[in-house]
Design a protein around this motif. Structure first.
Motif, PDB file in Angstrom:
ATOM      1  N   GLY A 142       0.732  -1.211  -0.145  1.00  0.00           N
ATOM      2  CA  GLY A 142       0.075   0.184   0.350  1.00  0.00           C
ATOM      3  C   GLY A 142       0.649   1.435   0.226  1.00  0.00           C
ATOM      4  O   GLY A 142       0.524   2.606  -0.337  1.00  0.00           O
ATOM      5  N   LEU A 143       2.441   1.046  -0.181  1.00  0.00           N
ATOM      6  CA  LEU A 143       2.751   2.721  -0.402  1.00  0.00           C
ATOM      7  C   LEU A 143       2.708   2.596  -1.117  1.00  0.00           C
ATOM      8  O   LEU A 143       2.942   2.647  -1.924  1.00  0.00           O
ATOM      9  CB  LEU A 143       4.363   1.923   0.077  1.00  0.00           C
ATOM     10  N   THR A 144       2.905   4.502  -1.400  1.00  0.00           N
ATOM     11  CA  THR A 144       3.253   4.874  -2.692  1.00  0.00           C
ATOM     12  C   THR A 144       4.503   4.932  -3.331  1.00  0.00           C
ATOM     13  O   THR A 144       5.428   4.302  -2.246  1.00  0.00           O
ATOM     14  CB  THR A 144       2.608   6.635  -2.460  1.00  0.00           C
ATOM     15  N   PRO A 145       4.779   5.741  -3.892  1.00  0.00           N
ATOM     16  CA  PRO A 145       5.963   5.245  -5.293  1.00  0.00           C
ATOM     17  C   PRO A 145       6.593   6.214  -4.852  1.00  0.00           C
ATOM     18  O   PRO A 145       7.949   5.510  -4.341  1.00  0.00           O
ATOM     19  CB  PRO A 145       6.032   6.193  -7.004  1.00  0.00           C
ATOM     20  N   GLU A 146       6.328   7.543  -4.250  1.00  0.00           N
ATOM     21  CA  GLU A 146       7.308   8.170  -3.491  1.00  0.00           C
ATOM     22  C   GLU A 146       7.558   7.226  -1.984  1.00  0.00           C
ATOM     23  O   GLU A 146       8.920   7.695  -1.593  1.00  0.00           O
ATOM     24  CB  GLU A 146       6.325   9.898  -2.529  1.00  0.00           C
ATOM     25  N   GLN A 147       7.060   7.082  -1.446  1.00  0.00           N
ATOM     26  CA  GLN A 147       7.380   6.106  -0.004  1.00  0.00           C
ATOM     27  C   GLN A 147       8.219   4.865  -0.691  1.00  0.00           C
ATOM     28  O   GLN A 147       9.194   4.669   0.774  1.00  0.00           O
ATOM     29  CB  GLN A 147       6.428   5.283   0.638  1.00  0.00           C
ATOM     30  N   ILE A 148       8.188   4.861  -1.655  1.00  0.00           N
ATOM     31  CA  ILE A 148       8.994   3.286  -2.012  1.00  0.00           C
ATOM     32  C   ILE A 148      10.550   3.798  -2.485  1.00  0.00           C
ATOM     33  O   ILE A 148      11.669   3.973  -2.044  1.00  0.00           O
ATOM     34  CB  ILE A 148       8.407   2.913  -2.991  1.00  0.00           C
ATOM     35  N   GLY A 149      10.151   5.068  -2.667  1.00  0.00           N
ATOM     36  CA  GLY A 149      11.376   6.253  -3.512  1.00  0.00           C
ATOM     37  C   GLY A 149      12.065   5.981  -1.730  1.00  0.00           C
ATOM     38  O   GLY A 149      12.900   6.383  -2.083  1.00  0.00           O
ATOM     39  N   ARG A 150      11.581   6.579  -0.973  1.00  0.00           N
ATOM     40  CA  ARG A 150      12.364   6.796   0.384  1.00  0.00           C
ATOM     41  C   ARG A 150      12.796   5.774   1.080  1.00  0.00           C
ATOM     42  O   ARG A 150      13.622   5.189   1.786  1.00  0.00           O
ATOM     43  CB  ARG A 150      11.029   7.110   1.830  1.00  0.00           C
ATOM     44  N   LEU A 151      11.955   4.205   1.134  1.00  0.00           N
ATOM     45  CA  LEU A 151      12.540   3.369   1.510  1.00  0.00           C
ATOM     46  C   LEU A 151      14.382   3.086   0.486  1.00  0.00           C
ATOM     47  O   LEU A 151      15.358   2.447   0.946  1.00  0.00           O
ATOM     48  CB  LEU A 151      11.504   2.050   1.530  1.00  0.00           C
ATOM     49  N   ARG A 152      14.210   3.167  -0.926  1.00  0.00           N
ATOM     50  CA  ARG A 152      15.706   3.638  -1.647  1.00  0.00           C
ATOM     51  C   ARG A 152      16.270   3.891  -1.314  1.00  0.00           C
ATOM     52  O   ARG A 152      17.846   3.905  -0.185  1.00  0.00           O
ATOM     53  CB  ARG A 152      15.182   3.222  -2.839  1.00  0.00           C
ATOM     54  N   ASP A 153      16.031   5.589  -0.878  1.00  0.00           N
ATOM     55  CA  ASP A 153      17.183   6.595  -0.850  1.00  0.00           C
ATOM     56  C   ASP A 153      17.452   6.366   0.508  1.00  0.00           C
ATOM     57  O   ASP A 153      18.565   6.661   0.567  1.00  0.00           O
ATOM     58  CB  ASP A 153      16.683   7.992  -1.126  1.00  0.00           C
ATOM     59  N   GLU A 154      16.242   6.037   1.555  1.00  0.00           N
ATOM     60  CA  GLU A 154      17.518   6.009   3.366  1.00  0.00           C
ATOM     61  C   GLU A 154      17.607   5.059   3.497  1.00  0.00           C
ATOM     62  O   GLU A 154      18.732   4.677   4.431  1.00  0.00           O
ATOM     63  CB  GLU A 154      15.964   7.776   3.640  1.00  0.00           C
ATOM     64  N   PHE A 155      17.083   4.179   3.244  1.00  0.00           N
ATOM     65  CA  PHE A 155      16.806   2.617   3.781  1.00  0.00           C
ATOM     66  C   PHE A 155      18.149   1.438   2.750  1.00  0.00           C
ATOM     67  O   PHE A 155      18.264   0.727   3.487  1.00  0.00           O
ATOM     68  CB  PHE A 155      16.348   2.024   4.245  1.00  0.00           C
ATOM     69  N   ALA A 156      18.390   2.189   1.876  1.00  0.00           N
ATOM     70  CA  ALA A 156      18.647   1.769   0.421  1.00  0.00           C
ATOM     71  C   ALA A 156      18.329   0.285   0.125  1.00  0.00           C
ATOM     72  O   ALA A 156      18.515  -1.411   0.970  1.00  0.00           O
ATOM     73  CB  ALA A 156      20.364   0.618   1.035  1.00  0.00           C
ATOM     74  N   ILE A 157      16.934   0.012   0.818  1.00  0.00           N
ATOM     75  CA  ILE A 157      15.740  -1.222   0.513  1.00  0.00           C
ATOM     76  C   ILE A 157      15.311  -0.690  -0.707  1.00  0.00           C
ATOM     77  O   ILE A 157      14.647   0.202  -1.149  1.00  0.00           O
ATOM     78  CB  ILE A 157      14.830  -0.863   1.977  1.00  0.00           C
ATOM     79  N   TYR A 158      14.910  -1.642  -1.710  1.00  0.00           N
ATOM     80  CA  TYR A 158      14.936  -1.642  -2.549  1.00  0.00           C
ATOM     81  C   TYR A 158      13.404  -2.360  -3.576  1.00  0.00           C
ATOM     82  O   TYR A 158      13.432  -3.709  -2.918  1.00  0.00           O
ATOM     83  CB  TYR A 158      15.740  -2.935  -4.208  1.00  0.00           C
ATOM     84  N   ALA A 159      12.356  -1.748  -3.675  1.00  0.00           N
ATOM     85  CA  ALA A 159      11.085  -2.915  -3.763  1.00  0.00           C
ATOM     86  C   ALA A 159      10.643  -1.771  -5.272  1.00  0.00           C
ATOM     87  O   ALA A 159      10.856  -0.927  -5.296  1.00  0.00           O
ATOM     88  CB  ALA A 159       9.638  -2.377  -2.408  1.00  0.00           C
TER      89      ALA A 159
END
Length: 392
Positions: A348-365
Motif C-alpha cells: 500500500g506504499l506510494t511510489p514516493e514512499q517506495i523511493g524513500r525506502l530506497r534513498d534513505e534505507f537502501a531497501i529496493y522494492a
C-alpha cells in the motif's frame, strides 16, 4: 532502419536489480525481483535438483534435438502433478515451454487462432507480463476488480459481479495460488463460484500457477484449479518450475490444455507445436530433464517435497516475524502481511514512499508497493520493520 526506433522503456523490476547491485551501501536489501533467498541471501540449488542433475549428466548420451513438444516425460509429470485425481486428467495434453511466460504466449497465440475476437480478463492488479503477452498475441485485455486497497484482501463480491458479465468469447485468467503481486488469494468458494459462472456464461478459465507449494502446500495450492478442471469442459493452464524447483535460469514451464476429450486436447497441442516451430522451435531441455528425473523417482520426489516444505515454512516464518517486529514498535498497520500467501505482498506504499525506502534505507522494492518477502533475510527483519514504519 534502427535509427527510427524510439528508446525502449526499461523493465521496472530488472532495472531495479541493476540499481541494487550498483548501490555501495552495506545495509542494502533487495525486495524487488521475485526469487527465493535463504538466510545467507543466496538463491540455493535444491539438493534434489543437484542429485537429479548428476543423474542426468551421467546417463545422458546425446545433445541431439528433443522435439517441438520438449520432454514428453516432463509434460506428463506436470499433468500428473496438477491434475491427478480429476476427470480432466484423462482429457488433457501438455507441451513443454520456455518458462511459464512461454506457456502464456503459446496459449495466447492458440486462443487467437481459435477466436481472434477473444477478450482476456485479468485481475486488477495482475502479474506485470500478463497484459503485454496477451496483447502481443493480438488479444484484447479487460480488467476485473480483485484487490481491495483498504483491506489488502480480495474483494470477492466485486470480482464475481464483474466476471458475471464475461461471455462465450471471453477468457478469464486466474492466479492458481500466491497471487502476484498482491499475495491475496481467492478462496475455494470463489473458485467454485467462478467455475459456476464459466459453465453458465460460456467463458474459458485460464489458470497461471507459478508458485505451487509456496502458499498452503503443494496439494492445497492446486485445490481450486483441480476443482475447476474437474467441473469444466475446457480450460488452459500455464505452469512454472522456476520457484518450486528453483530452476529460474533454466526456463522450465508447461502449457496444459484441458478439453472435453483427449482427442480435442491433442488437436490443440498439435496447433501449439506449429506455433512453437515458428517461434523458438523447441524449449531448452536441461531443466525439464531434471524435473522429470525428480518426479519419476520416489526418493528424489520425497526429497524435493521435504525441501519445498522447508522453504515454505521459512517463508511463513518471515511473514510472521516481520509482522511481529512491526507490532513490537507499536504499529498494527501491516498485519495483513501475515495473511497473504506466497512470495509477495502489496504494502500500500506510494511510489514516493517506495523511493524513500530506497534513498534513505537502501531497501529496493517495486514502485507499485510490492515487496518480495521471499527475498528477505532474518537479520534484516527489524531493519525493514523500522523502515516501513518510518516512511508510512
Amino acid at each position: 532502419m534502427f535509427k527510427q526506433l524510439a528508446e525502449a522503456q526499461l523493465d521496472p523490476i530488472l532495472s531495479l536489480s541493476i540499481a541494487y547491485r550498483e548501490d555501495p551501501r552495506e545495509e542494502k536489501v533487495d525486495l524487488g525481483i521475485g526469487v527465493y533467498r535463504n538466510s545467507q541471501g543466496e538463491t540455493p540449488i535444491m539438493n534434489a535438483v543437484q542429485l537429479a542433475q548428476q543423474q542426468v549428466m551421467s546417463t545422458q548420451t546425446t545433445k541431439a534435438y528433443v522435439g517441438l513438444a520438449g520432454n514428453e516425460q516432463f509434460n506428463q509429470s506436470m499433468i500428473d502433478l496438477l491434475l491427478t485425481g480429476t476427470s480432466a486428467f484423462q482429457r488433457s495434453a501438455g507441451v513443454q515451454t520456455p518458462g511459464a511466460s512461454g506457456a502464456l504466449r503459446m496459449l495466447a497465440d492458440l486462443m487467437y487462432i481459435a477466436e481472434p475476437d477473444t477478450t482476456v480478463w485479468i485481475s486488477n492488479p495482475s502479474y506485470v507480463n500478463h497484459k503485454p503477452v496477451m496483447e502481443a498475441a493480438g488479444l484484447k485485455v479487460r480488467y476485473y476488480p480483485y484487490f481491495n486497497p483498504a483491506t489488502k484482501q480480495v474483494d470477492s463480491a466485486a470480482m464475481l459481479s464483474e466476471l458475471s458479465k464475461a461471455g462465450p468469447k471471453d477468457v478469464v485468467l486466474l492466479h492458481g495460488c500466491c497471487h502476484n503481486p498482491t499475495g491475496a488469494d481467492i478462496s475455494f468458494s470463489d473458485w467454485q463460484a467462478i467455475t459456476d459462472l464459466a459453465n453458465k456464461n460460456g467463458f474459458m478459465p485460464f489458470v497461471d500457477i507459478a508458485y505451487q507449494g509456496f502458499g498452503d502446500g503443494l496439494e492445497q495450492d492446486a485445490a481450486g484449479l483441480q476443482y475447476m478442471a474437474d467441473n469444466t469442459e475446457e480450460m488452459v493452464i500455464a505452469t512454472s518450475c522456476s520457484k518450486n524447483f528453483g530452476l529460474y535460469r533454466e526456463r522450465t514451464g508447461a502449457a496444459i490444455i484441458v478439453s472435453d476429450s483427449l482427442k480435442e486436447a491433442q488437436k490443440a497441442k498439435g496447433r501449439i507445436l506449429n506455433l512453437a516451430r515458428s517461434t523458438y522451435t523447441m524449449p531448452p531441455d536441461h531443466g525439464a530433464a531434471i524435473v522429470a528425473t525428480i518426479l519419476n523417482d520416489d526418493v528424489l520426489t520425497a526429497n524435493w517435497k521435504k525441501e519445498l516444505t522447508q522453504m515454505n515454512n521459512r517463508l511463513l516464518s518471515l511473514r510472521s516475524g516481520l509482522v511481529g517486529a512491526i507490532q513490537a514498535q507499536g504499529s498494527q498497520q501491516y498485519n495483513f502481511i501475515e495473511q497473504h500467501k506466497g512470495m509477495f505482498s502489496v504494502t500500500g506504499l506510494t511510489p514516493e514512499q517506495i523511493g524513500r525506502l530506497r534513498d534513505e534505507f537502501a531497501i529496493y522494492a517495486v514502485g507499485d508497493g510490492r515487496i518480495n518477502i521471499a527475498g528477505l533475510q532474518e537479520q534484516h527483519i527489524d531493519y525493514l520493520a523500522n523502515a516501513l514504519i518510518t516512511v508510512s
